[in-house]
Design an enzyme around this catalytic site. Structure first.
Site, PDB file in Angstrom:
ATOM      1  N   HIS A   1      12.402  62.971  47.604  1.00 41.20           N
ATOM      2  CA  HIS A   1      11.872  61.631  47.300  1.00 41.20           C
ATOM      3  C   HIS A   1      11.332  60.981  48.572  1.00 41.20           C
ATOM      4  O   HIS A   1      10.236  60.423  48.599  1.00 41.20           O
ATOM      5  CB  HIS A   1      12.985  60.720  46.766  1.00 41.20           C
ATOM      6  CG  HIS A   1      13.459  61.048  45.382  1.00 41.20           C
ATOM      7  ND1 HIS A   1      12.616  61.198  44.315  1.00 41.20           N
ATOM      8  CD2 HIS A   1      14.711  61.225  44.896  1.00 41.20           C
ATOM      9  CE1 HIS A   1      13.337  61.458  43.234  1.00 41.20           C
ATOM     10  NE2 HIS A   1      14.607  61.481  43.558  1.00 41.20           N
TER      11      HIS A   1
ATOM     12  N   HIS B   1      17.554  66.807  47.478  1.00 40.08           N
ATOM     13  CA  HIS B   1      16.901  66.094  46.377  1.00 40.08           C
ATOM     14  C   HIS B   1      16.380  64.730  46.876  1.00 40.08           C
ATOM     15  O   HIS B   1      15.208  64.393  46.692  1.00 40.08           O
ATOM     16  CB  HIS B   1      17.931  65.940  45.244  1.00 40.08           C
ATOM     17  CG  HIS B   1      17.517  65.057  44.108  1.00 40.08           C
ATOM     18  ND1 HIS B   1      17.457  65.498  42.811  1.00 40.08           N
ATOM     19  CD2 HIS B   1      17.160  63.749  44.064  1.00 40.08           C
ATOM     20  CE1 HIS B   1      17.084  64.502  42.024  1.00 40.08           C
ATOM     21  NE2 HIS B   1      16.899  63.417  42.753  1.00 40.08           N
ATOM     22  N   GLU B   2      17.244  63.973  47.554  1.00 44.04           N
ATOM     23  CA  GLU B   2      16.840  62.652  48.060  1.00 44.04           C
ATOM     24  C   GLU B   2      15.779  62.779  49.151  1.00 44.04           C
ATOM     25  O   GLU B   2      14.860  61.957  49.245  1.00 44.04           O
ATOM     26  CB  GLU B   2      18.046  61.886  48.607  1.00 44.04           C
ATOM     27  CG  GLU B   2      19.122  61.579  47.572  1.00 44.04           C
ATOM     28  CD  GLU B   2      18.581  60.834  46.361  1.00 44.04           C
ATOM     29  OE1 GLU B   2      17.602  60.068  46.496  1.00 44.04           O
ATOM     30  OE2 GLU B   2      19.130  61.031  45.263  1.00 44.04           O
TER      31      GLU B   2
END
Ligand SMILES: [Zn+2]
Length: 370
Positions: free
Chosen positions: A72, A68-69
């Protein structure tokens, strides 16, 4: 949260850290899964089997957070926003950006990709949990990961800054309300959601679910602080935008001649003016900085015997900016060093910048509503 973290990997050139607080949540999730979640769904297995599933599931949960990170980070980088690091800690993960997205559309894209990654992972694990290719243990672990990734995506989509949904909201409002206005609204929503979580926690606590209650309160508290901090930061950025070192430097700078003794400097300059640091000048040229610290390092006799030039920090070690250096850049460089900068114009000393004078200046501007 810099001191208590350990670099565990470097992915696409981005350092990945594990914060000490991560161990708490890792242990907590493994324990909850091994003693509650899995035994309730798959009764009558040996304890070791529950613990093995719990351990693998929580490891893969953190891999999910990392992905998820990473989402980003990679989208940010594609839009020219540098990523300093990714850190996994007690409340999940954070991809630390260097600077801000340049516009609202970019912010929306960077923020939205995280929950999209989590949704995709939820779908993938759901497929695995129903796949005939896997054994029952792997299907069970996949089922849990599908659920937790879905929860992660939904929680992060709440439009409350600093959650991803709050960043999307800020990005959408950016054009209409400006960055500061958009941050105020998104951070306001963040504060409200944080209070809601805290209220929920208190309610859970009163109705007997103490562990969940404490957890909600902690997450709520964390979000509240982060939302307030983000708004303060945005306001400071707004104030500093467009200002240069020349706007906030001291212009009548007291200097020290290089040839006098440290004892004389202490007696005739430090004691007289109360300044904590002086630029040192030789033949009209700045050659270094002498601070009170440098004076205190020497004993009384050494102060007599040492010249200012012998005790000072040379110019090469000082933070030097130009009058037209953006104030934000000057402050960032000062903050990384001893908190002061010399302002030189073509090698000529024109000013002195210290954190305390900048703060004083900002307080006056704030009071006058500038
Ligand atoms: Zn995210």
């Amino acid at each position: 949260m810099d001191s208590a973290r350990l670099q565990i990997a470097r992915v696409f050139g981005i350092p990945v850290y594990l914060h000490a607080s991560w161990l708490i949540i890792f242990g907590l999730i493994t324990w909850t899964l091994a003693t509650g979640y899995f035994p309730a769904r798959y009764p009558d297995l040996p304890a070791a089997s529950y613990w093995a599933r719990g351990l693998i599931a929580s490891l893969l949960f953190f891999v999910s957070i990392f992905l998820h990170e990473m989402g980003h980070a990679l989208v940010a980088r594609r839009h020219g926003v540098r990523i300093r690091s990714i850190t996994l800690f007690v409340f999940g993960g954070v991809a630390q950006m260097e600077g801000e997205p340049p516009d609202g559309g970019t912010e929306v894209r960077i923020a939205a990709v995280g929950p999209l990654v989590s949704l995709a992972l939820a779908g993938l694990f759901h497929l695995l949990s129903t796949s005939a290719l896997l054994g029952p243990a792997a299907r069970g672990v996949s089922g849990y990961l599908a659920l937790i990734n879905l929860a992660l995506a939904l929680f992060n989509l709440v439009p409350a800054f600093p959650l991803d949904g709050g960043r999307v909201l800020r990005g959408l409002l950016w054009r209409r309300s400006g960055r500061l206005g958009a941050t105020r609204i998104a951070a306001g929503a963040g504060g409200a959601f944080a209070l809601f979580l805290i209220g929920l926690g208190v309610f859970a606590f009163l109705t007997g679910d103490g562990a969940a209650g404490i957890w909600y309160v902690l997450i709520g508290w964390f979000l509240r602080e982060a939302a307030a901090g983000a708004y303060q930061q945005a306001r400071l950025d707004e104030t500093l935008a467009g200002m240069t070192a020349a706007d906030m430097m001291l212009t009548d700078v007291a200097t020290l001649p290089a040839h006098i003794s440290v004892a004389e400097a202490a007696q005739e300059h430090f004691l007289r003016t109360g300044h904590g640091c002086y630029p040192v000048v030789r033949n009209d040229e700045v050659v270094g900085l002498l601070s009170l610290r440098d004076v205190l390092r020497l004993g009384p006799e050494e102060r007599e015997a040492t010249s200012v030039q012998g005790a000072m920090k040379p110019l090469a070690e000082a933070v030097v900016v130009r009058p037209q250096t953006p104030l934000r850049e000057a402050l960032a460089r000062m903050a990384a060093g001893p908190g002061r900068a010399l302002v030189l114009d073509d090698g000529r000393l024109v000013g002195f910048l210290t954190l305390s004078t900048v703060l004083r200046h900002l307080r006056v501007r704030e009071a006058l509503g500038a």
